[in-house]
Design a protein around this motif. Sequence first.
Motif, PDB file in Angstrom:
ATOM      1  N   ARG A  23      65.741  30.733 105.663  1.00  0.00           N
ATOM      2  CA  ARG A  23      64.415  30.693 105.048  1.00  0.00           C
ATOM      3  C   ARG A  23      64.008  32.087 104.557  1.00  0.00           C
ATOM      4  NH1 ARG A  23      63.814  25.634 103.965  1.00  0.00           N
ATOM      5  NH2 ARG A  23      64.591  24.367 105.649  1.00  0.00           N
ATOM      6  N   ALA A  24      64.304  33.119 105.358  1.00  0.00           N
ATOM      7  CA  ALA A  24      63.975  34.492 104.956  1.00  0.00           C
ATOM      8  C   ALA A  24      64.739  34.874 103.684  1.00  0.00           C
ATOM      9  CB  ALA A  24      64.299  35.462 106.089  1.00  0.00           C
ATOM     10  N   ALA A  25      65.999  34.476 103.600  1.00  0.00           N
ATOM     11  CA  ALA A  25      66.792  34.765 102.396  1.00  0.00           C
ATOM     12  C   ALA A  25      66.227  34.028 101.187  1.00  0.00           C
ATOM     13  CB  ALA A  25      68.259  34.388 102.623  1.00  0.00           C
ATOM     14  N   THR A  26      65.801  32.788 101.385  1.00  0.00           N
ATOM     15  CA  THR A  26      65.179  32.025 100.302  1.00  0.00           C
ATOM     16  C   THR A  26      63.905  32.721  99.829  1.00  0.00           C
ATOM     17  OG1 THR A  26      66.050  29.945 101.181  1.00  0.00           O
ATOM     18  CG2 THR A  26      64.191  29.786  99.666  1.00  0.00           C
ATOM     19  N   ASP A  27      63.100  33.168 100.769  1.00  0.00           N
ATOM     20  CA  ASP A  27      61.857  33.862 100.417  1.00  0.00           C
ATOM     21  C   ASP A  27      62.152  35.116  99.603  1.00  0.00           C
ATOM     22  OD1 ASP A  27      60.633  31.898 101.925  1.00  0.00           O
ATOM     23  OD2 ASP A  27      60.211  33.207 103.634  1.00  0.00           O
ATOM     24  N   ASP A  28      63.134  35.898 100.042  1.00  0.00           N
ATOM     25  CA  ASP A  28      63.490  37.126  99.320  1.00  0.00           C
ATOM     26  C   ASP A  28      63.939  36.824  97.890  1.00  0.00           C
ATOM     27  OD1 ASP A  28      62.872  38.675 101.526  1.00  0.00           O
ATOM     28  OD2 ASP A  28      64.956  38.869 102.191  1.00  0.00           O
ATOM     29  N   GLN A  29      64.751  35.785  97.742  1.00  0.00           N
ATOM     30  CA  GLN A  29      65.216  35.413  96.400  1.00  0.00           C
ATOM     31  C   GLN A  29      64.060  34.937  95.519  1.00  0.00           C
ATOM     32  OE1 GLN A  29      68.271  35.848  94.989  1.00  0.00           O
ATOM     33  NE2 GLN A  29      68.622  37.019  96.853  1.00  0.00           N
ATOM     34  N   MET A  30      63.142  34.182  96.105  1.00  0.00           N
ATOM     35  CA  MET A  30      61.981  33.715  95.349  1.00  0.00           C
ATOM     36  C   MET A  30      61.142  34.898  94.880  1.00  0.00           C
ATOM     37  SD  MET A  30      61.899  30.312  95.252  1.00  0.00           S
ATOM     38  CE  MET A  30      60.291  29.594  95.396  1.00  0.00           C
ATOM     39  N   LYS A  31      60.919  35.864  95.771  1.00  0.00           N
ATOM     40  CA  LYS A  31      60.126  37.048  95.409  1.00  0.00           C
ATOM     41  C   LYS A  31      60.779  37.793  94.239  1.00  0.00           C
ATOM     42  CE  LYS A  31      58.388  37.722 100.093  1.00  0.00           C
ATOM     43  NZ  LYS A  31      58.546  38.512 101.326  1.00  0.00           N
ATOM     44  N   LYS A  32      62.090  37.984  94.309  1.00  0.00           N
ATOM     45  CA  LYS A  32      62.808  38.683  93.238  1.00  0.00           C
ATOM     46  C   LYS A  32      62.730  37.904  91.926  1.00  0.00           C
ATOM     47  CE  LYS A  32      66.054  40.948  96.317  1.00  0.00           C
ATOM     48  NZ  LYS A  32      67.418  40.934  96.857  1.00  0.00           N
ATOM     49  N   LEU A  33      62.941  36.606  92.003  1.00  0.00           N
ATOM     50  CA  LEU A  33      62.913  35.766  90.807  1.00  0.00           C
ATOM     51  C   LEU A  33      61.551  35.816  90.131  1.00  0.00           C
ATOM     52  CD1 LEU A  33      64.163  33.512  88.975  1.00  0.00           C
ATOM     53  CD2 LEU A  33      63.213  31.890  90.609  1.00  0.00           C
ATOM     54  N   PHE A  34      60.500  35.583  90.891  1.00  0.00           N
ATOM     55  CA  PHE A  34      59.170  35.527  90.305  1.00  0.00           C
ATOM     56  C   PHE A  34      58.655  36.899  89.897  1.00  0.00           C
ATOM     57  CE2 PHE A  34      59.300  31.308  92.245  1.00  0.00           C
ATOM     58  CZ  PHE A  34      58.844  30.556  91.175  1.00  0.00           C
ATOM     59  N   ALA A  35      59.113  37.964  90.545  1.00  0.00           N
ATOM     60  CA  ALA A  35      58.706  39.320  90.158  1.00  0.00           C
ATOM     61  C   ALA A  35      59.230  39.683  88.769  1.00  0.00           C
ATOM     62  CB  ALA A  35      59.191  40.329  91.193  1.00  0.00           C
ATOM     63  N   SER A  36      60.273  39.002  88.334  1.00  0.00           N
ATOM     64  CA  SER A  36      60.856  39.308  87.022  1.00  0.00           C
ATOM     65  C   SER A  36      60.048  38.725  85.864  1.00  0.00           C
ATOM     66  CB  SER A  36      62.307  38.812  86.958  1.00  0.00           C
ATOM     67  OG  SER A  36      62.344  37.391  86.961  1.00  0.00           O
ATOM     68  N   VAL A  37      59.038  37.926  86.178  1.00  0.00           N
ATOM     69  CA  VAL A  37      58.186  37.336  85.141  1.00  0.00           C
ATOM     70  C   VAL A  37      56.747  37.785  85.430  1.00  0.00           C
ATOM     71  CG1 VAL A  37      57.416  35.210  84.026  1.00  0.00           C
ATOM     72  CG2 VAL A  37      59.728  35.345  84.987  1.00  0.00           C
ATOM     73  N   PRO A  38      56.222  38.735  84.653  1.00  0.00           N
ATOM     74  CA  PRO A  38      54.906  39.303  84.956  1.00  0.00           C
ATOM     75  C   PRO A  38      53.762  38.280  85.009  1.00  0.00           C
ATOM     76  CG  PRO A  38      56.004  40.571  83.234  1.00  0.00           C
ATOM     77  CD  PRO A  38      56.855  39.361  83.504  1.00  0.00           C
ATOM     78  N   GLN A  39      53.889  37.154  84.311  1.00  0.00           N
ATOM     79  CA  GLN A  39      52.823  36.147  84.317  1.00  0.00           C
ATOM     80  C   GLN A  39      52.790  35.310  85.587  1.00  0.00           C
ATOM     81  OE1 GLN A  39      55.178  36.408  81.960  1.00  0.00           O
ATOM     82  NE2 GLN A  39      54.157  36.864  80.030  1.00  0.00           N
TER      83      GLN A  39
END
Length: 169
Positions: A23-39
């Motif tokens: 779950r922690a790895a999923t959270d980290d990946q989600m944060k990275k993915l969504f951080a790449s889109v400023p909106q």
Amino acid sequence: ARCGSTNQFQIGYAQSNFAEPYRAATDDQMKKLFASVPQFHLTITDGTGDAGVQATQIKAFQTQGVDLLISSPQDTVPGTPPITAVYQAGIPVILLDRTISTDAYTAFIGGDNVAIGKMAGQYVATKLLPNGGDVAIVEGDQATQPALDRQNGFKAGVAGNANIHVVAE
């Protein structure tokens, strides 16, 4: 999608818990993915492994008017009402890894757990114990659909070898 005049999207991710490494790895990946889109503005909540806590968090996301709800429901049955309410309010819902007991969601991303369990059972039936034997199943969290699906798939997979007996679960 419903978004403000600034073209900003509020995304709520109701995670089942932060404690498991997966779950922690999923959270980290989600944060990275969504951080790449400023909106995109992602908020992740920790359900602490408690379906009631997670339901409250999902209701709060609905009240806040998120544009998208993502969730890995802690438990199938208790997770259904709050997720259904979000979906019925017109907010898209993406379920990750775990489902609810209705089709009140927009998309599901996860494996075919019945097929995964069946493949494991077939491997046991044909490679590990081709002559048969006694098997014990170590169960996952029985309140989650993936665990139930893998278990049922496994039983179907070993059923092809009449000399294999599930003696404990």
